[in-house]
Design a protein around this motif. Structure first.
Motif, PDB file in Angstrom:
ATOM      1  N   VAL A  95       0.857  -1.190   0.000  1.00 15.57           N
ATOM      2  CA  VAL A  95       0.000   0.000   0.000  1.00 15.57           C
ATOM      3  C   VAL A  95       0.891   1.237   0.000  1.00 15.57           C
ATOM      4  CG1 VAL A  95      -1.415   1.448   1.524  1.00 15.57           C
ATOM      5  CG2 VAL A  95      -2.102  -0.903   1.056  1.00 15.57           C
ATOM      6  N   LEU A  96       0.536   2.202  -0.846  1.00 18.01           N
ATOM      7  CA  LEU A  96       1.126   3.536  -0.784  1.00 18.01           C
ATOM      8  C   LEU A  96      -0.006   4.512  -0.491  1.00 18.01           C
ATOM      9  CD1 LEU A  96       3.474   3.539  -3.928  1.00 18.01           C
ATOM     10  CD2 LEU A  96       4.014   2.813  -1.598  1.00 18.01           C
ATOM     11  N   ALA A  97       0.051   5.160   0.648  1.00 15.75           N
ATOM     12  CA  ALA A  97      -0.951   6.157   1.038  1.00 15.75           C
ATOM     13  C   ALA A  97      -0.227   7.379   1.561  1.00 15.75           C
ATOM     14  CB  ALA A  97      -1.887   5.589   2.096  1.00 15.75           C
ATOM     15  N   LEU A  98      -0.846   8.551   1.398  1.00 15.23           N
ATOM     16  CA  LEU A  98      -0.205   9.775   1.843  1.00 15.23           C
ATOM     17  C   LEU A  98      -1.251  10.813   2.208  1.00 15.23           C
ATOM     18  CD1 LEU A  98       1.069  11.815  -1.221  1.00 15.23           C
ATOM     19  CD2 LEU A  98      -0.197   9.684  -1.492  1.00 15.23           C
ATOM     20  N   PRO A  99      -0.945  11.693   3.152  1.00 17.99           N
ATOM     21  CA  PRO A  99      -1.863  12.794   3.445  1.00 17.99           C
ATOM     22  C   PRO A  99      -2.028  13.651   2.196  1.00 17.99           C
ATOM     23  CG  PRO A  99      -0.149  12.609   5.121  1.00 17.99           C
ATOM     24  CD  PRO A  99       0.274  11.739   3.979  1.00 17.99           C
ATOM     25  N   TYR A 100      -3.281  13.982   1.896  1.00 18.10           N
ATOM     26  CA  TYR A 100      -3.550  14.781   0.702  1.00 18.10           C
ATOM     27  C   TYR A 100      -4.862  15.519   0.913  1.00 18.10           C
ATOM     28  CZ  TYR A 100      -2.267  15.879  -4.074  1.00 18.10           C
ATOM     29  OH  TYR A 100      -1.813  16.528  -5.197  1.00 18.10           O
ATOM     30  N   ALA A 122      -3.713  19.443   3.756  1.00 13.26           N
ATOM     31  CA  ALA A 122      -3.774  17.994   3.658  1.00 13.26           C
ATOM     32  C   ALA A 122      -4.266  17.354   4.957  1.00 13.26           C
ATOM     33  CB  ALA A 122      -2.400  17.436   3.294  1.00 13.26           C
ATOM     34  N   GLU A 123      -4.345  18.120   6.030  1.00 13.99           N
ATOM     35  CA  GLU A 123      -4.694  17.575   7.337  1.00 13.99           C
ATOM     36  C   GLU A 123      -6.083  16.942   7.317  1.00 13.99           C
ATOM     37  OE1 GLU A 123      -5.101  19.055  12.003  1.00 13.99           O
ATOM     38  OE2 GLU A 123      -4.408  20.423  10.440  1.00 13.99           O
ATOM     39  N   GLY A 124      -6.187  15.751   7.891  1.00 14.22           N
ATOM     40  CA  GLY A 124      -7.484  15.113   8.080  1.00 14.22           C
ATOM     41  C   GLY A 124      -7.899  14.148   7.008  1.00 14.22           C
ATOM     42  N   ASN A 125      -7.139  14.061   5.909  1.00 20.73           N
ATOM     43  CA  ASN A 125      -7.501  13.145   4.825  1.00 20.73           C
ATOM     44  C   ASN A 125      -6.280  12.316   4.438  1.00 20.73           C
ATOM     45  OD1 ASN A 125      -9.625  12.428   2.690  1.00 20.73           O
ATOM     46  ND2 ASN A 125      -7.810  12.819   1.444  1.00 20.73           N
ATOM     47  N   LEU A 126      -6.454  10.990   4.427  1.00 19.55           N
ATOM     48  CA  LEU A 126      -5.395  10.076   4.014  1.00 19.55           C
ATOM     49  C   LEU A 126      -5.796   9.488   2.666  1.00 19.55           C
ATOM     50  CD1 LEU A 126      -2.698   8.794   4.811  1.00 19.55           C
ATOM     51  CD2 LEU A 126      -3.990   6.938   5.889  1.00 19.55           C
ATOM     52  N   HIS A 127      -4.971   9.718   1.641  1.00 22.30           N
ATOM     53  CA  HIS A 127      -5.310   9.289   0.282  1.00 22.30           C
ATOM     54  C   HIS A 127      -4.641   7.959  -0.035  1.00 22.30           C
ATOM     55  CE1 HIS A 127      -6.810   9.966  -3.772  1.00 22.30           C
ATOM     56  NE2 HIS A 127      -5.658   9.477  -4.206  1.00 22.30           N
ATOM     57  N   LEU A 128      -5.444   6.974  -0.354  1.00 22.32           N
ATOM     58  CA  LEU A 128      -4.947   5.652  -0.744  1.00 22.32           C
ATOM     59  C   LEU A 128      -4.584   5.716  -2.227  1.00 22.32           C
ATOM     60  CD1 LEU A 128      -4.414   2.646  -0.432  1.00 22.32           C
ATOM     61  CD2 LEU A 128      -6.888   2.246  -0.567  1.00 22.32           C
ATOM     62  N   HIS A 129      -3.324   5.908  -2.506  1.00 17.99           N
ATOM     63  CA  HIS A 129      -2.904   6.089  -3.894  1.00 17.99           C
ATOM     64  C   HIS A 129      -2.759   4.758  -4.621  1.00 17.99           C
ATOM     65  CE1 HIS A 129      -1.045   7.874  -7.386  1.00 17.99           C
ATOM     66  NE2 HIS A 129      -0.045   7.011  -7.279  1.00 17.99           N
ATOM     67  N   ASP A 130      -2.281   3.737  -3.933  1.00 16.04           N
ATOM     68  CA  ASP A 130      -1.952   2.498  -4.618  1.00 16.04           C
ATOM     69  C   ASP A 130      -2.081   1.325  -3.647  1.00 16.04           C
ATOM     70  OD1 ASP A 130      -1.149   0.967  -6.740  1.00 16.04           O
ATOM     71  OD2 ASP A 130       0.885   1.739  -6.840  1.00 16.04           O
ATOM     72  N   ILE A 131      -2.786   0.277  -4.077  1.00 12.77           N
ATOM     73  CA  ILE A 131      -2.899  -0.937  -3.285  1.00 12.77           C
ATOM     74  C   ILE A 131      -2.906  -2.120  -4.240  1.00 12.77           C
ATOM     75  CG2 ILE A 131      -5.428  -0.639  -3.155  1.00 12.77           C
ATOM     76  CD1 ILE A 131      -5.282  -2.149  -0.443  1.00 12.77           C
ATOM     77  N   VAL A 132      -2.006  -3.061  -3.997  1.00 13.58           N
ATOM     78  CA  VAL A 132      -1.825  -4.191  -4.915  1.00 13.58           C
ATOM     79  C   VAL A 132      -1.635  -5.482  -4.114  1.00 13.58           C
ATOM     80  CG1 VAL A 132      -0.271  -5.236  -6.618  1.00 13.58           C
ATOM     81  CG2 VAL A 132      -0.805  -2.816  -6.765  1.00 13.58           C
TER      82      VAL A 132
END
Length: 205
Positions: A75-80, A101-111
């Protein structure tokens, strides 16, 4: 810190330990290969350098999944910022270069590796991401659904927000921005669906 070890039987093999752990330098060849296998066919493969840049933005919210001695998912996730998303052509852009970006975690990639999909391994990754989001104090988790997987993510509590991802965004036809609130401990879970979701950017199986 690694998630507690569980066990799962591989096809034709005895049970193997399932473990979630932080990404280390030696993982990138495997991660790049997993990403290429998942996304190369639909033109969404970013490549190793871009993936490393994503992870460097928020190492604490990026992790791998091991089955026995093998790394079989990540998983690659980052605050966005909520209702925005990282551009695939702008890998150098991080949460530090965009406002609020505070308060939201964006799931960019999951494999999850192709031969091991539909066996619950993605659920290990998603549960771990939810725990990290709660510990960080995030209010929402977001993603961009691609490859026709909107129904898959809807069944897991994500709500579509139309018109946020325009045509020509680089995420492919039918890409949809989706988000869900971070569930408080003890809250009822979303009913699981039998629908299948591909292991793509922002998808699991």
């Amino acid at each position: 810190m690694a998630e507690p070890v569980r066990s799962m039987a591989e096809p034709g093999r005895r049970e193997a330990a399932v473990r979630i752990r932080p990404i280390v330098d030696g993982d990138w060849d495997v991660i790049a290969a997993l990403e290429r296998d998942a996304y190369g066919g639909i033109g969404l493969c970013e490549g190793r350098a871009a993936l490393q840049t994503r992870a460097s933005a928020s190492p604490a919210t990026c992790f791998t999944l091991d089955l026995g001695p093998r790394t079989v998912g990540y998983v690659l996730a980052l605050p966005y910022p909520a209702f925005r998303y990282p551009g695939l052509e702008r890998a150098a852009e991080t949460s530090c270069s965009v406002p609020s970006a505070e308060g939201n975690l964006h799931l960019h990639d999951i494999v999850v590796a192709g031969p091991l999909r539909r066996r619950g391994l993605a659920q290990h990754l998603l549960r771990h991401l939810g725990r990290l989001a709660r510990a960080r104090g995030d209010e929402r988790i977001s993603l961009v659904s691609v490859g026709g997987s909107e129904g898959f993510w809807s069944a897991r509590g994500f709500v579509p927000h139309p018109r946020i991802v325009p045509a020509g965004s680089g995420y492919g036809a039918g890409a949809v921005y989706m988000s869900k609130p971070v569930r408080a401990p003890g809250a009822p879970s979303v009913r699981r669906s039998a629908s299948r979701g591909p292991a793509m950017h922002h998808e699991v199986s």
